[in-house]
Each structure stands twice: as C-alpha cells, then as structure tokens.
Enzyme design. Structure first.
Site: not given
Ligand code: ARG
Length: 439
Positions: A248, A389-390
């Site tokens: 993503h 993320s990642g």
């Molecule tokens: N989708 C988020 C990002 O792009 C990460 C989300 C992780 N969230 C969580 N509550 N662990 O960085």
C-alpha cells in the site's frame, strides 16, 4: 635602617608603608581576587594529576578488562549432518547450536574461568563425513596483565573436560586446538549474518529494550522509503540489494525513480542513501481488504553492511508463533493517529494475538485473513501508527537472532483497546520472496 625605623613615629611608619604601597586598597583587593584564581588552577591541576595517576594505576595493575575471543572446532560425533545446518533459521540449526551453547555456558560458568567467561556462540557448522563440526566462539574478559597464552591453555583444559561430560552430545575436540580471534574480525563476520543486533555482534549480554527511542544500530535492518523529499514508509532490509515493505506504500506511485531509501536510525542524518531500481508489488494485493499487502524493493547498487546497517533473517514458511509471544515493532511513524513522523526511530514491544481472537466481534470481526497477523497490548497502548507502514515486526530466537515475522499493514486508528496492529504475516510469503529475489 633598624635604627631609623625604631625612631619613627607610628604616623611616620604608616606614611612610609603608604609610600611603599601607594594604593594599598587596590593592591589588597587585587590580591584577594587573584587568590581564588590561583587556588582554582591549583585545584584543577591537582584533580587532573590525580585522575591521570589513578588511570595509569588502574591500567597497569590490570583492573581494566579487555575482551578476548577464542574459537574452537568441536566434532559432534552423534549428530548426522543435514542441509538444514546450513541455514541459521532452521529448527535443526537453532536447536543444535542452542544445545552446544548451553553446554559451553554451563561448563565455563562452573570452571575456574567463571569470572572471566562472558558467553559462547556457535558461529557455523560444517560437514565431516557424516558428522558435524561446530565452530564455537568463546568470549572472555581478562584483566590487562593476564597472558593470552596461559588463558588458551586453561580454556583447552576446560574443553577437554567437556569431551567426557557433554550430556546428550558426543563431542571430541579436534587437534586444531583453540585459537584467539580478533573481536573486530568477529564483528565483521557477524554483521554479514542476518538478524544480529549489537549485543550479539559484541557477544555480550542480552539488552533490555525499552518502549521508546532506539539507539544507533539497535534495528539495523530498518529502512525508510522516501518520496517527494519526505519519509513515507518503513521497509525491511533482507539482503544487500533487497527490501520488503507494504504494497500500500506504492499507491501514491509505482515509479522506482521517484523513490529513494535511507538507512540508519536518524531520518535527518542517514548512514546510507540508496536509489531504487525495481518495485515488485504482490500480484494479489487487494487495497480494500489489505490482503497480500507486501512488496519488494530492489536497490540500484549493493549497499555495504556496517554495524548499524545490515539484514534481518526471514522466517521459515511453516513458522507458527504462539499467541502472547513478545515481538517488537519499529518505525518513524507518528505517535498519535494522524500525526507527523518522528526524526529518530522508535521501538515498541507488543504481543502476538491469535487470528481467532483478533477476528472476534469486539476486535476486527472477521477481517483478519491467513496472510495477516495481529500484535498489540491487551488494553491498548503500544502500537504502530501512520508512517510505520512497511516496517518490521521482529521476533528473537533463543540465541538472540532476529527474524522479521510481519510488515506493518493496517489498524483501526492507533493503540486503541481491542484494535491491535495488523501485520502482513511474512511466513506465508516466504516462498514468493524466494521466487522473486532468490533469497
Ligand atoms: N497504514 C498505516 C501507514 O500507512 C499503518 C497503520 C498501522 N496502524 C496500526 N494501528 N498499527 O503507515
């Protein structure tokens, strides 16, 4: 002169003194302000001389402890060599090296070298016909004055005793004896291995990880993906040219030329910067359900590992992590839902939550599929957040070798009770990674 003074009146005497000291007040005050300065200099000089003397005494009397590492080959006669012993993350490799390390630790801690012994580490296995040869590193700290040669003899003596008392193993010492090895060489070997952190690289004790800011070298496989001059996502270094991250992250752009990668715990002054040659997004990535949220990033040039930048291990495809297992998540993501990323890497300890529990109605109510795994803190609290993320979710084995088991993927806000972080479950993608990268 005596006579003259004798006949002077008090007044004349005062006058004469006054003439010798035309400005008595000033001289007196100058003396008073000079004294503390002189005293200060003398005190500082005294302290410096004392410190240097103590330092030299400590050095020459041998209070200083220097690390020494010795290596020895042990012939394990009752274990059959298998290809599994080539891969440090295999069950066989882990359990055999653990058994040998435990035996070494137990023996040396009961020996006359107990106060100098730090730890044992199995560096590698090799084949000898059908049997196994284990190359073992033994770390000691000796006082400065100790002769290395006499230490070597004492270590050999203790190892010979192990031959007769090796528990489940049948060990014989090879004639190639015990050899010292330079700690710098050991460090160079260990930073090329996957999943080594500072305590293993220096063969010292396990370190306690606090749930806060990381130090340089704490999470050497953590990378940052940049686009438009800003940190966008975390990424995980798995070789000197490949990283794993979340699919993503590339919704904004799939063009490798727009992306760059930095390494090192500080975003503002990275240790290494690299450009991206290729981005491989999992063919079955589904944005709406977050399924197969995994991508591979190939660098244009190989990077050179150093003590703060090197790769993590990948888990075996069949790894199952019991719920409640402690794992760690790291990243430069925000500390509150919707906040900004932070300049210094942060770390947090979380617990694995089973997919059954994570799919309960109070939790994610069936949204967790087999390619995902949840991790969080029972009442909420520590969690990944936007910008993480990642990045990696990592697990240490009993020898302090770290594998990435998850990729930060999604979650309902951050740190809410019953809304743990959801991670791409790496074991499920182990074969896909192998197929795409050869790793
Ligand atoms: N989708 C988020 C990002 O792009 C990460 C989300 C992780 N969230 C969580 N509550 N662990 O960085």
């Amino acid at each position: 002169m005596m006579k003259g003074i004798k006949f002077m009146s008090n007044e004349a005497l005062l006058k004469e003194i006054g003439m010798l000291n035309p400005m008595p007040g000033r001289v007196a005050s100058a003396t008073r302000s000079l004294n503390p300065l002189v005293v200060g200099i003398i005190v500082v000089a005294g302290v410096v001389i004392l410190a240097v003397t103590i330092g030299l005494l400590v050095y020459f009397l041998g209070f200083e402890r220097k690390p020494y590492i010795y290596q020895s080959d042990l012939h394990i006669r009752n274990v059959e060599y298998t290809n599994q012993l080539e891969s440090p993350t295999s069950q066989e490799y882990r359990s055999l090296s653990r058994t040998i390390e435990n035996l070494m630790n137990k023996t040396f801690k009961a020996s006359n070298l107990r106060s100098q012994f730090i730890r044992a580490y199995v560096a590698r296995f090799r084949r000898d016909n059908e049997d196994v040869i284990a190359n073992v590193l033994l770390k000691f700290q000796f006082k400065g004055a100790t002769s290395a040669a006499s230490m070597k003899r004492r270590i050999e003596q203790i190892l010979r005793q192990i031959q007769n008392n090796a528990g489940s193993l049948t060990i014989s010492l090879l004639p190639t004896e015990v050899k010292p090895i330079d700690p710098v060489v050991v460090q160079d070997i260990l930073i090329k291995r996957c999943g080594t952190r500072p305590e293993l690289i220096t063969l010292s004790f396990e370190r306690i990880i606090q749930g806060t800011q990381a130090s340089a070298g704490d999470w050497p496989w953590q990378a940052s993906l940049w686009i438009n001059n800003a940190h966008r996502c975390g990424a995980i270094l798995i070789s000197d040219t490949w990283l794993v991250t979340a699919a993503h992250c590339f919704r904004i752009s799939r063009d490798p030329r727009q992306w760059s990668v930095t390494f090192g715990y500080s975003l503002r002054s990275p240790e290494i910067r690299a450009n991206v040659k290729n981005i491989i997004i999992h063919p079955n990535y589904m944005a709406p359900t977050h399924e197969n949220d995994i991508a591979l990033v190939e660098l244009t040039n190989r990077i050179t590992f150093n003590k703060n930048v090197h790769k993590v291990c990948l888990p075996e495809a069949n790894l199952i992590i019991p719920s409640g297992t402690r794992v760690y998540v790291t990243g430069w993501g925000s500390q509150i839902s919707g906040g900004n990323s932070v300049p210094i890497l942060r770390q947090g300890g979380v617990e694995i939550i089973s997919n059954t529990e994570c799919n309960s109605p109070e939790n994610y109510n069936g949204l967790i599929t087999s390619g995902m795994i949840c991790a969080g803190i029972p009442g909420g609290g520590t969690d990944a957040c936007s910008g993480d993320s990642g990045g990696p979710l990592v697990l240490a084995d009993s020898r302090q070798i770290w594998s990435a088991v998850g990729i930060v993927s999604w979650g309902d806000e951050c740190g809410l009770p019953n809304k743990p972080g959801v991670y791409t479950y790496l074991p499920v993608y182990r074969n896909w990674i192998k197929q795409e990268t050869g790793i």
